[in-house]
Design an enzyme around this catalytic site. Sequence first.
Site, PDB file in Angstrom:
ATOM      1  N   THR A 176      -2.042  95.680  -3.951  1.00  0.00           N
ATOM      2  CA  THR A 176      -1.326  94.432  -3.915  1.00  0.00           C
ATOM      3  C   THR A 176       0.237  94.555  -3.657  1.00  0.00           C
ATOM      4  OG1 THR A 176      -2.831  92.905  -5.063  1.00  0.00           O
ATOM      5  CG2 THR A 176      -0.636  92.396  -4.986  1.00  0.00           C
ATOM      6  N   ARG A 204     -13.700  84.609  -5.639  1.00  0.00           N
ATOM      7  CA  ARG A 204     -12.971  85.142  -6.458  1.00  0.00           C
ATOM      8  C   ARG A 204     -11.548  84.951  -6.336  1.00  0.00           C
ATOM      9  NH1 ARG A 204      -9.010  89.472  -7.323  1.00  0.00           N
ATOM     10  NH2 ARG A 204      -9.179  90.066  -9.402  1.00  0.00           N
ATOM     11  N   VAL A 205     -10.546  84.785  -7.209  1.00  0.00           N
ATOM     12  CA  VAL A 205      -9.152  84.794  -7.042  1.00  0.00           C
ATOM     13  C   VAL A 205      -8.608  85.490  -8.267  1.00  0.00           C
ATOM     14  CG1 VAL A 205      -6.951  83.299  -6.728  1.00  0.00           C
ATOM     15  CG2 VAL A 205      -9.224  82.386  -5.718  1.00  0.00           C
ATOM     16  N   GLY A 206      -7.558  86.173  -7.982  1.00  0.00           N
ATOM     17  CA  GLY A 206      -7.030  87.086  -9.100  1.00  0.00           C
ATOM     18  C   GLY A 206      -5.608  86.473  -9.489  1.00  0.00           C
ATOM     19  N   ASP A 207      -4.948  87.104 -10.287  1.00  0.00           N
ATOM     20  CA  ASP A 207      -3.588  86.630 -10.401  1.00  0.00           C
ATOM     21  C   ASP A 207      -2.494  86.362  -9.383  1.00  0.00           C
ATOM     22  OD1 ASP A 207      -3.624  89.616 -10.215  1.00  0.00           O
ATOM     23  OD2 ASP A 207      -1.547  89.789 -11.153  1.00  0.00           O
ATOM     24  N   THR A 227       0.783  93.753 -10.319  1.00  0.00           N
ATOM     25  CA  THR A 227      -0.094  94.027  -9.763  1.00  0.00           C
ATOM     26  C   THR A 227      -1.093  94.957 -10.807  1.00  0.00           C
ATOM     27  OG1 THR A 227      -0.995  95.812  -7.876  1.00  0.00           O
ATOM     28  CG2 THR A 227       1.317  96.421  -9.075  1.00  0.00           C
ATOM     29  N   GLY A 228      -2.482  94.531 -10.484  1.00  0.00           N
ATOM     30  CA  GLY A 228      -3.334  95.272 -11.403  1.00  0.00           C
ATOM     31  C   GLY A 228      -4.657  94.637 -11.800  1.00  0.00           C
ATOM     32  N   GLY A 230      -6.262  92.064 -11.972  1.00  0.00           N
ATOM     33  CA  GLY A 230      -6.112  90.250 -12.080  1.00  0.00           C
ATOM     34  C   GLY A 230      -6.579  89.825 -13.020  1.00  0.00           C
TER      35      GLY A 230
END
Length: 309
Positions: A176, A204-207, A227-228, A230
């Site tokens: 990211t 799926r959605v991350g942070d 970044t990481g 999520g």
Amino acid sequence: MQKISIAIHGGAGTILRSEMSEEKEVAYKEALQEALDAGYTVLEKGGTALDAVEQAVISLENCPLFNAAKGAVFNALGGHEMDASIMEGKTKLAGAVCGVHNIKNPVALARQVMQQTEHVLLMGEGAMDFAATIGFPFIDDDYFYDDFRYQQWLKIKDSEKFQLDHSDIKDKKFGTVGAVALDIHGNIAAATSTGGMTNKKFGRVGDSPIIGAGTYANNLTCAVSCTGSGEYFLRGVVAYDVSCLMEYKGMSLEDACNEVIHHRLQSIGGDGGLIAADANGNITLAFNTEGMYRAAKNNSGYEEVSIYK
Ligand code: ASP
């Protein structure tokens, strides 16, 4: 002298010198330098932090080395679903999109959400309809095809596995991208953009597009881009947590970032990193992984482009 500063990242994770070829390292560093310069030039000319983070992230989005836009990973259906967000510290206005495709620079669309709607986050086909409504350009699928990413996906596509960016299954890399900046007017801003996880499904959605988790900016405290992993950043509300520690506990930027990345996030099992800036010109680059693609610069003579711990 009024301070200006900028920091960028291209993801954190198991990034080991022993596994990196010299050419690859040079390519990453050049791409980071280019993005840093793109953002810093805006600040040097008296431009806004918002413009600077957008330009820096666009530069990283246009580079196939990172998991955002041009280099976005493949989802379970063999397509791309990209997420991005942007936030301005002065007004605390924010814009974000998630699950978009055929958009060359999702961060620019996130900014349009912020400026042209009363909403913060638009998803999927709705976000694409919005883009069409405002005459935002679309780009063919071919633009996003990257053989390296495709091979990564082929390796796991028929499994239940999903993985972060260009990692082998044994290790993790988060590709990211993001930027934070302080402008000459004393305002800060943050932006983040990602392709998410290889082979992700079910929408799926991350942070990254979530304000407070992957991105946050408030002139009174800090601008943060994460970044990481999520899911952990979402549960840790990481970007806002840094801001809260500063606001409610009076912590410095550096102490707040270290507390969140090395203690609070780690205590729930999360790995990754963040970049942060405050209105006093401080910058912190914190990560609990082996490395983080990162760069930063200010007008007091500090400049760095780094990868490893
Ligand atoms: N945080 C991103 C996500 O979970 C992944 C990354 O940082 O590369 O979507």
